[in-house]
Scaffold this active site. Structure first.
Site, PDB file in Angstrom:
ATOM      1  N   GLU A  56       2.648   5.055  -3.934  1.00  0.00           N
ATOM      2  CA  GLU A  56       2.619   6.004  -5.075  1.00  0.00           C
ATOM      3  C   GLU A  56       3.938   6.761  -5.213  1.00  0.00           C
ATOM      4  OE1 GLU A  56       0.152   5.660  -2.788  1.00  0.00           O
ATOM      5  OE2 GLU A  56      -0.957   4.388  -4.160  1.00  0.00           O
TER       6      GLU A  56
ATOM      7  N   ASP B  23       0.860  -1.180   0.000  1.00  0.00           N
ATOM      8  CA  ASP B  23       0.000   0.000   0.000  1.00  0.00           C
ATOM      9  C   ASP B  23       0.906   1.243   0.000  1.00  0.00           C
ATOM     10  OD1 ASP B  23      -2.281   1.614   0.309  1.00  0.00           O
ATOM     11  OD2 ASP B  23      -2.380   1.335   2.480  1.00  0.00           O
TER      12      ASP B  23
ATOM     13  N   ASP C 131      -8.907   3.599  -2.581  1.00  0.00           N
ATOM     14  CA  ASP C 131      -9.914   3.992  -1.590  1.00  0.00           C
ATOM     15  C   ASP C 131     -11.178   4.546  -2.235  1.00  0.00           C
ATOM     16  OD1 ASP C 131      -8.131   3.192   0.294  1.00  0.00           O
ATOM     17  OD2 ASP C 131      -7.379   5.203   0.715  1.00  0.00           O
TER      18      ASP C 131
END
Ligand code: MIG
Length: 827
Positions: free
Chosen positions: A439, A436, A512
Site C-alpha cells: 500500500e 503483499d 485480510d
C-alpha cells in the site's frame, strides 16, 4: 478578496464570498503588532472558474480560458473526452501510470459556438462549455444530457505542500445510481456514499470501512437508463461524494495534482467499462493453471508441511494447481532468500511439487531489511534505490523483517533492478509471485509519511502523489521482470494494492477479510465491483483470512469461489487447518464437487478471460449490467453472471434452504435440474448445501473439460459441449490456444463461434472458427439439454448420427468431429 474575473452570476458571487469568508485567516492579534503589518496577504479562498471568454484549438485539443485559468478539452475517442484544469493556465506535464498512452486513432470532431455556449462534438458525444459560468456538461448524439456541472470547477491553495486541492461538482439526479471505485466494502450501488481513495492495509476490515487496499478513481453513473463514466485520473488522496452530502450533487476532489478527468460515454454500462479498458488496458492472458484452484496459508512450512498438503489434495482427489509460500519461507523475512532450516533444498521441493502438478507461488514484500550483509539491501543502498525523506534521510520503517528501507518503484531503473532479482526464484522453478504489504504498509504508522520523495518516472513527487501507485509499480516491476525471465511463458502475479491500470500487471485479492457470513456478502459485492472497475482477475480469501469458519461457511465460500475469476483459499497463521478436507463430511465431498465444477468449466472461464483481454468485457457482470433500464436492478447485488451465459447467486446466509434469485429477461435453465425458467422475474430456488443457484442461458454452448487433478495432468482428448435448447437464436464463443505462452500476441489462437437456434420441431447448431491454432483433441462429446421434442434424426454435416445415448432426463449425447459445421436435430 476581489477576484480578477468579473462574475456574471450574482448568486454565484455571493456563494463565493461566503466561502471566502469562511476560509479567511482572521487573526485578532495581527492588529496589535504594528511592527509586523500583515496587510495585503491574500486569504486562502476557494476559487471557481470565471467566464470562458476565449476558445482556441490545437489539433484534437480545445482550450478555453477565463483570462487566468484554462480548461483543456481533448478528444480522445468518439466516446471519450478528457477535461483538464490549469488554475493559472499552466498545465502539468502529461504523464499517467494509469493511461500509458492515449488512443491514436483519428476521430472526427468540431467546435461550434452560440450565444450561450461553446460546443465540442464527436459523432457520439457533445461537450458543452456554458458561457455564463463555465459549467461543463456532456450530452449524447440525441441531445440528452448525461453529465453536467453543478458548480464551475474549483480549487484551493494548499499552503502546506503547494499546489491546489482540486474539485469538480456535478449534478446528481433523483434516480441516478453509481457503480465502480474498485473494492469498496459497501453496497454495490454507491448512491448516497462518500468515499476516499488512499491505499490502506485494512486488516479485518468491516462493512462500510473505507478506504481499503486499492484506489480506482473510476465510476459509472446510470440515470434514466443511460450510463456514462468518469475516470478521475489523479493519484493523490481523492474523495468521491455520490449525493451523500447533498442529494442533488455528485463531487470528486483530490488533495493535490491536476483536476483531470475522462468523460466516458455509454449508453450501456458495458460500453463504459470497455471504453475504460481502452484507456487503462486489460489483464494479459493468464497461464491456464492460474485459473485452477489455489491453496494458500500463512504459512505452510517447513517443507514437509508443504508436501503433506500437496499430497493431501491428490489423496483426497481434490484438484489443485497452485500452492503458496507465505513469509516464513524466507530467511528472517528477507525477500529473495530462503530459510535453509525449513527449506533446505527449495529446488528439489519445487521440482517435486511440479511433478505432482503444483505450481509454487512465493510472497515478496516491499520492505528490505537494513542489513549490510544482505545483498539486496547492499545493492539498493549502493545504487540509491531506496526511498528518501524530504531532508534526504532514508525512509525507514518496521515491517516483518524488522527495520526496513523501501525501493522507490516509481523509478524505472529501480523497477528493472527489482525485476532482475527474480532470476534465482525463476531458476528454482517458482511460477508465480504474490506481492503483499505494498500500500505500502508500515507497522505502527500505517504507511509512509507524506514527505517521502519519489522519482515518479521523472515527474518527481512526494508520497502524497506516489502513495496510491506505489503498489501498482511494485507489481509492475515484478511482472515485467518475470516476463523477461520466464521467456515466452506467462507469469502469474497477485497484488494487494493497486491503482487504475494495475490489471495490466496483476490479479488481485481483496486482502485480510474475516471468516464471517457478513464477509461472504462483502466479498460477493467487492468482486463484482472490482470487475466493473477494470480488475476482472480477482478473488477473496476463501474461508476468510482471520477467524474460524465452520464447515458450512467454508463450503458456501468454496461455492462462491468456484465462480470467482481467481480462486484461492487462504487463512491467517493462528487459525485451524483450512484445506477443503479439513471439515470432514459432508463438506469434503461438496467442496470436491465444486472444485471439480471449476475445472470442468475452465474452457468457459478461459474464453470469458479472452473476451476480457481482447474486447474489454468484465468477467463478472452484475445484473444491472444486463438490465440497467430498470431502477430496481440498480439495487440487486447478490446475483451476477459469470461471463455472459451462466448466472450465479451465492448462498450468503447460514442454514439457508432456499432463496429468491432474480433472472434477467430471457429463458434460463436451472443448472442442476434442467428445468426451464422464464427470466425477467425473481424465482424461488432451493439451496441445499450441496448445490447453489446456477442458471444457464437458453441457447448456450458451454464447453467443458474432463475433471483433472491439475490443469496439465493429461492431454485433453475430447471437449464436451453442453448445448441448451432455445427457441431464439443465441451465439456462444470458445477460445483455445496453448494456454501458457504469448503466442496469442502473434495471433496464434482459435476463436470458435456457435449459433444455436430451435423451433418446435428442429434445433440447429452451427460452428464457425477463425485463427491459426489447432487443438490436439479430435472430437466433441455433445450433450443436448432441454430439447422440447423427441428427436427422430440427428444430422451432422450431412451424415446421420446413429449412436445417440438417450438419458432419463431427456438429454441426448453423441460424439462428432471438432470441425463440424452444422448439426441438425429433427423431430
Ligand atoms: O501483516 O504475509 O494480506 O494474506 O498472509 C500481515 C502474511 C502480512 C497480509 C496479507 C496476508 C498474508 C500476511 N500479510
Amino acid at each position: 478578496m476581489k477576484e480578477n474575473v468579473p462574475d456574471p452570476n450574482p448568486e454565484l458571487l455571493t456563494a463565493r464570498l461566503l466561502v471566502a469568508e469562511e476560509n479567511m485567516i482572521v487573526d485578532d492579534e495581527e492588529f496589535h503588532h504594528l511592527n509586523n503589518p500583515a496587510d495585503g496577504i491574500k486569504p486562502i479562498v476557494k476559487k471557481y472558474l470565471g467566464v470562458p471568454n476565449h476558445a482556441e484549438q490545437k489539433g484534437n485539443k480545445f482550450f478555453f480560458t477565463d483570462g487566468d485559468a484554462s480548461v483543456e478539452v481533448t478528444i480522445v475517442t468518439k466516446e471519450i473526452i478528457r477535461i483538464r484544469l490549469a488554475p493559472h493556465s499552466v498545465f502539468l506535464d502529461e504523464f499517467s501510470y494509469a493511461v500509458p498512452e492515449l488512443p491514436t486513432k483519428a476521430v472526427a470532431f468540431n467546435l461550434s459556438e452560440t450565444d450561450l455556449e461553446f460546443k465540442v462534438s464527436t459523432e457520439a458525444v457533445n461537450c458543452h462549455i456554458r458561457k455564463q459560468d463555465f459549467f461543463i456538461s456532456f450530452s449524447d448524439s440525441k441531445g440528452i444530457t448525461t453529465s453536467s456541472d453543478a458548480a464551475p470547477m474549483h480549487w484551493e491553495e494548499n499552503v502546506k505542500f503547494g499546489g491546489y486541492y482540486v474539485f469538480c461538482t456535478k449534478t446528481c439526479a433523483p434516480e441516478e445510481s453509481f457503480f465502480g471505485l474498485g473494492d469498496k466494502a459497501t453496497e454495490f450501488n454507491l448512491r448516497g456514499k462518500r468515499l476516499k481513495n488512499w491505499n490502506t492495509d485494512a486488516y479485518s476490515y468491516g462493512w462500510n470501512q473505507d478506504p481499503l487496499y486499492r484506489s480506482i478513481p473510476f465510476y459509472i453513473s446510470v440515470n434514466d437508463g443511460i450510463a456514462s463514466g468518469i475516470f478521475f485520473d489523479n493519484t493523490f488522496k481523492a474523495h468521491f461524494d455520490f449525493g451523500g452530502e447533498d442529494p442533488t450533487k455528485t463531487s470528486f476532489w483530490a488533495d493535490g495534482g491536476e483536476l483531470q478527468y475522462y468523460y466516458i460515454h455509454g449508453p450501456h454500462m458495458m460500453d463504459v467499462v470497455k471504453n475504460y479498458h481502452i484507456l487503462t488496458g486489460t489483464h494479459p492472458m493468464p497461464p491456464l493453471w492460474a485459473l485452477g484452484y489455489h491453496q494458500c496459508r500463512w504459512s505452510y512450512y517447513p517443507e514437509n508441511k508443504v508436501r503433506v498438503i500437496a499430497n493431501g489434495f491428490r489423496q483426497n482427489k481434490i484438484p489443485c494447481d497452485g500452492i503458496y509460500l507465505d513469509i516464513d519461507y524466507m530467511d528472517g523475512y528477507r525477500c529473495f532468500t530462503w530459510n535453509k532450516k525449513y527449506f533446505p533444498d527449495p529446488r528439489k521441493m519445487i521440482e517435486d511439487l511440479a511433478a505432482n502438478g503444483f505450481k509454487t507461488v512465493v510472497i515478496i514484500d516491499p520492505g528490505i531489511r537494513v542489513d549490510d550483509n544482505y545483498s539486496v539491501f547492499k545493492e539498493g543502498k549502493e545504487n540509491r534505490y531506496f526511498c528518501r525523506r524530504s531532508d534526504d534521510y532514508f525512509m525507514e520503517g518496521h515491517v516483518w523483517p524488522g527495520r526496513c528501507q523501501f525501493p522507490d518503484f516509481t523509478n524505472p531503473e529501480v523497477r528493472t533492478w527489482w525485476g532482475g532479482l527474480f532470476d534465482e526464484l525463476v531458476d528454482l522453478g517458482v511460477a508465480g509471485v504474490w506481492n503483499d504489504m505494498n500500500e505500502p504498509a508500515v507497522f505502527g504508522s500505517g504507511t509512509f509519511p507524506d514527505d517521502v520523495r519519489h522519482q515518479y518516472d521523472g515527474f518527481r513527487g512526494s508520497h502524497r502523489k506516489a502513495h496510491n501507485v506505489y503498489g501498482m509499480q511494485m507489481v509492475r516491476a515484478t511482472y515485467e521482470g518475470l516476463r523477461k525471465q520466464l521467456k515466452n511463458k506467462r507469469p502469474f502475479t497477485i497484488t494487494r494494492a493497486g491503482y487504475a491500470g494495475v490489471q495490466r500487471y496483476s490479479s488481485v485479492w481483496t486482502g485480510d477479510n474475516v471468516a464471517s457470513w457478513e464477509h461472504l456478502k462483502i466479498g460477493n459485492v467487492q468482486l463484482q465491483r472490482l470487475s466493473v472497475s477494470g480488475i476482472s482477475f480477482c478473488g477473496t480469501d476463501i474461508g476468510g483470512f482471520s477467524g474460524e469458519p465452520d464447515g458450512e461457511l467454508f463450503t458456501r465460500w468454496i461455492q462462491m469461489g468456484t465462480f470467482s475469476p481467481f480462486m484461492r483459499a487462504h487463512s491467517a497463521g493462528d487459525t485451524k487447518e483450512r484445506e477443503p478436507w479439513s471439515f470432514g463430511e459432508p463438506f469434503t465431498s461438496i467442496n470436491r464437487k465444486f472444485i471439480e465444477l471449476r475445472y470442468k468449466l475452465l474452457p468457459y472461464l478461459y474464453s470469458a478471460f479472452w473476451e476480457h483481454h481482447r474486447y474489454g468485457f468484465p468477467i463478472l457482470r452484475p445484473v444491472v449490467m444486463h438490465e440497467q433500464e430498470t431502477v430496481a436492478n440498480h439495487f440487486r447485488q447478490d446475483e451476477f453472471t459469470y461471463g455472459d451465459k451462466i448466472l450465479i447467486c451465492p448462498v450468503l446466509e447460514p442454514g439457508q434452504t432456499s432463496r429468491m434469485v432474480y433472472l434477467p429477461k430471457g429463458k434460463w435453465y436451472h443448472f442442476w435440474s434442467l428445468e426451464m425458467v422464464e427470466g425477467g422475474q425473481e424465482v424461488h430456488v432451493a439451496t441445499p448445501l450441496d448445490t447453489m443457484p446456477i442458471f444457464v442461458k437458453a441457447g448456450s454452448v458451454i464447453p467443458e473439460y474432463p475433471v483433472m487433478q491439475y490443469t496439465s495432468e493429461k492431454p485433453i482428448e475430447e471437449v464436451k459441449l453442453n448445448i441448451y435448447y432455445s427457441d431464439y437464436e443465441v451465439n456462444s464463443f470458445l477460445f483455445e490456444d496453448y494456454g501458457e505462452t504469448f503466442a496469442y500476441e502473434q495471433d496464434i489462437y482459435l476463436e470458435k463461434k456457435f449459433i444455436v437456434k430451435g423451433t418446435a420441431k428442429t434445433m440447429s447448431i452451427k460452428q464457425s472458427m477463425e485463427g491459426l491454432y489447432t487443438p490436439r483433441y479430435e472430437g466433441y462429446h455433445i450433450k443436448i439439454n432441454g430439447l422440447p421434442f423427441k428427436p427422430s434424426k440427428i444430422i451432422a454435416d450431412g451424415k446421420e448420427i446413429k449412436e445417440v445415448s438417450v438419458n432419463p432426463d431427456k438429454t441426448y449425447e453423441f460424439k462428432f468431429s471438432k470441425n463440424f459445421k452444422q448439426i441438425e436435430i429433427l423431430k
